[in-house]
Each structure stands twice: as structure tokens, then as C-alpha cells.
Design an enzyme around this catalytic site. Sequence first.
Site, PDB file in Angstrom:
ATOM      1  N   GLN A   1       3.652  10.104   1.215  1.00 64.56           N
ATOM      2  CA  GLN A   1       4.663   9.665   1.369  1.00 64.56           C
ATOM      3  C   GLN A   1       5.461   9.505  -0.076  1.00 64.56           C
ATOM      4  O   GLN A   1       6.803   9.746  -0.408  1.00 64.56           O
ATOM      5  CB  GLN A   1       3.963   7.701   1.131  1.00 64.56           C
ATOM      6  CG  GLN A   1       3.265   7.298   2.495  1.00 64.56           C
ATOM      7  CD  GLN A   1       4.228   5.535   2.500  1.00 64.56           C
ATOM      8  OE1 GLN A   1       2.569   5.531   2.017  1.00 64.56           O
ATOM      9  NE2 GLN A   1       4.597   5.388   2.923  1.00 64.56           N
TER      10      GLN A   1
ATOM     11  N   GLY B   1       0.705  -0.952   0.109  1.00 67.38           N
ATOM     12  CA  GLY B   1      -0.080  -0.064   0.076  1.00 67.38           C
ATOM     13  C   GLY B   1       0.517   1.373  -0.297  1.00 67.38           C
ATOM     14  O   GLY B   1       2.084   0.763   0.536  1.00 67.38           O
TER      15      GLY B   1
ATOM     16  N   HIS C   1      -2.403   7.815   6.784  1.00 63.75           N
ATOM     17  CA  HIS C   1      -0.824   9.459   6.396  1.00 63.75           C
ATOM     18  C   HIS C   1      -1.566   9.776   5.396  1.00 63.75           C
ATOM     19  O   HIS C   1      -1.046  10.898   5.341  1.00 63.75           O
ATOM     20  CB  HIS C   1      -0.597   8.070   4.788  1.00 63.75           C
ATOM     21  CG  HIS C   1       0.452   7.012   5.433  1.00 63.75           C
ATOM     22  ND1 HIS C   1       1.888   7.646   5.661  1.00 63.75           N
ATOM     23  CD2 HIS C   1       0.386   5.798   5.079  1.00 63.75           C
ATOM     24  CE1 HIS C   1       2.261   6.550   5.925  1.00 63.75           C
ATOM     25  NE2 HIS C   1       1.979   5.222   5.594  1.00 63.75           N
TER      26      HIS C   1
ATOM     27  N   HIS D   1      -4.345   1.961   7.446  1.00 61.91           N
ATOM     28  CA  HIS D   1      -3.187   1.786   7.947  1.00 61.91           C
ATOM     29  C   HIS D   1      -2.547   3.582   6.657  1.00 61.91           C
ATOM     30  O   HIS D   1      -2.069   5.024   6.822  1.00 61.91           O
ATOM     31  CB  HIS D   1      -1.985   1.117   7.441  1.00 61.91           C
ATOM     32  CG  HIS D   1      -0.518   1.718   6.921  1.00 61.91           C
ATOM     33  ND1 HIS D   1       0.416   1.011   8.096  1.00 61.91           N
ATOM     34  CD2 HIS D   1      -0.022   3.100   6.808  1.00 61.91           C
ATOM     35  CE1 HIS D   1       1.274   1.191   8.100  1.00 61.91           C
ATOM     36  NE2 HIS D   1       0.970   2.182   7.152  1.00 61.91           N
ATOM     37  N   GLU D   2      -3.504   3.069   5.241  1.00 65.63           N
ATOM     38  CA  GLU D   2      -3.670   4.667   4.063  1.00 65.63           C
ATOM     39  C   GLU D   2      -3.804   5.611   4.038  1.00 65.63           C
ATOM     40  O   GLU D   2      -3.755   6.826   4.721  1.00 65.63           O
ATOM     41  CB  GLU D   2      -3.582   3.368   3.032  1.00 65.63           C
ATOM     42  CG  GLU D   2      -2.906   2.164   3.087  1.00 65.63           C
ATOM     43  CD  GLU D   2      -1.054   2.430   2.688  1.00 65.63           C
ATOM     44  OE1 GLU D   2      -0.890   3.865   2.965  1.00 65.63           O
ATOM     45  OE2 GLU D   2      -0.934   1.224   2.959  1.00 65.63           O
TER      46      GLU D   2
ATOM     47  N   CYS E   1       5.598   0.045   7.763  1.00 63.41           N
ATOM     48  CA  CYS E   1       5.441   0.777   6.723  1.00 63.41           C
ATOM     49  C   CYS E   1       6.900   1.701   5.772  1.00 63.41           C
ATOM     50  O   CYS E   1       7.644   1.715   6.401  1.00 63.41           O
ATOM     51  CB  CYS E   1       4.576   2.636   7.205  1.00 63.41           C
ATOM     52  SG  CYS E   1       5.026   4.105   6.346  1.00 63.41           S
ATOM     53  N   LEU E   2       7.131   1.562   4.602  1.00 65.22           N
ATOM     54  CA  LEU E   2       7.468   2.226   3.532  1.00 65.22           C
ATOM     55  C   LEU E   2       8.166   4.003   3.982  1.00 65.22           C
ATOM     56  O   LEU E   2       9.444   3.396   4.302  1.00 65.22           O
ATOM     57  CB  LEU E   2       7.048   2.402   2.123  1.00 65.22           C
ATOM     58  CG  LEU E   2       6.928   0.807   1.523  1.00 65.22           C
ATOM     59  CD1 LEU E   2       5.849   1.108   0.512  1.00 65.22           C
ATOM     60  CD2 LEU E   2       7.894   0.120   1.573  1.00 65.22           C
TER      61      LEU E   2
HETATM   62 NI    NI Z   1       2.567   3.639   5.869  1.00 64.47          NI
END
Ligand code: NI
Length: 173
Positions: free
Chosen positions: A51, A46, A140, A136-137, A94-95
Site C-alpha cells: 500500500q 492496519g 494485500h 485482509h492485510e 481499506c485505506l
Molecule cells: Ni486494506
Amino acid sequence: MAQREILTYPDPILKQVSEPVEEINSEVTALIQDMLATMYEAPGIGLAAPQVSELKRVIVLDLDYRAGEERKPIVLVNPEIVSSEGEILFEEACLSVPEYSAEVKRFAKVKVKGLNEKAEEVEIEGEGLLSVALQHEIDHLDGILFVDRLGLVKRDIFKRKFRKSIKNKVEAI
Ligand code: NI
């Protein structure tokens, strides 16, 4: 389609609230394509627009892509949780927070509505990993990282670990 740089904690852009998308124009379509390319390359399941430095309410997900298979991403513009139920504890990563994971408490099930890349209204119901990933997304888009949802003890461990990794980086120069 181009990959974009993924911002990492503690970049201040990740703390900002993203703006709703007013029109799915060619700029937004290009952003979606770039986000998909970036997510698959990372690889991640995701990605949210902030991000990649775009403060727009756009998220992409693909929970079960395997190399060589057809890609079936979920694209959501202006996603909103319209109902939720239950609780689930899930190990998240998370990235934008490399080399760290922790259990976070989330809704077990959510229903999310938004627009797809063709500006069609869509509604997605998710439980388990899909429910967690959607929450989660969407977090963000509101400037919230999963580490912000940890209890005090775990958040303290994260901050100490983070400071140590920065210190190690400095010493390595
Ligand atoms: Ni994330």
C-alpha cells in the site's frame, strides 16, 4: 520515521504479489517505522507494505489505539496463516479503497506465524476483528483487495460506484 503516500485502487502495484523479506535490515526497519507512522496518521487499523509501494511481505496492525494512549502495534514480517476455522461476515474498509465498505466472508479464527521487527518468531491467534484484519492485510501481500472477495453483484455495484466517482472527478476539473 516518515509518512508515505498510500496507493489507492486501481493502482496496479496493489495487484502485485509481494516478495518475502530475507533479512530484517535497517531498510526493513525503516519501512516498518514509516508504515506505522502512515497507519496512525491515516488513521487506519492496519497497513501492508504494498500500500506504500513496497512489494515486501510486511504488515502492521493496531486495532484499538486511541489518541493519547500508548501504541501497541503488531508487526509481522513474512506472515503466514497456519490454521483457520469457521466463517465470519464482517464489514470491511481499506485505506486503498476510499469511501467504500462492504461485508466480506472470512475465516472466523486464524493462527498466523511470522517474524516481528526484531526478527523473533511470533505466533498470533485472532478471532473477530483481529482475524479479519490479519486476513485482509495478508491478502494485500498477495495482490488481493477486499473488493476482489465480494460476490459478483456487490463487485458490480463497487465498480459502478467507482466509475461514477471518477466521472464526477473529471467533471469537477
Ligand atoms: Ni486494506
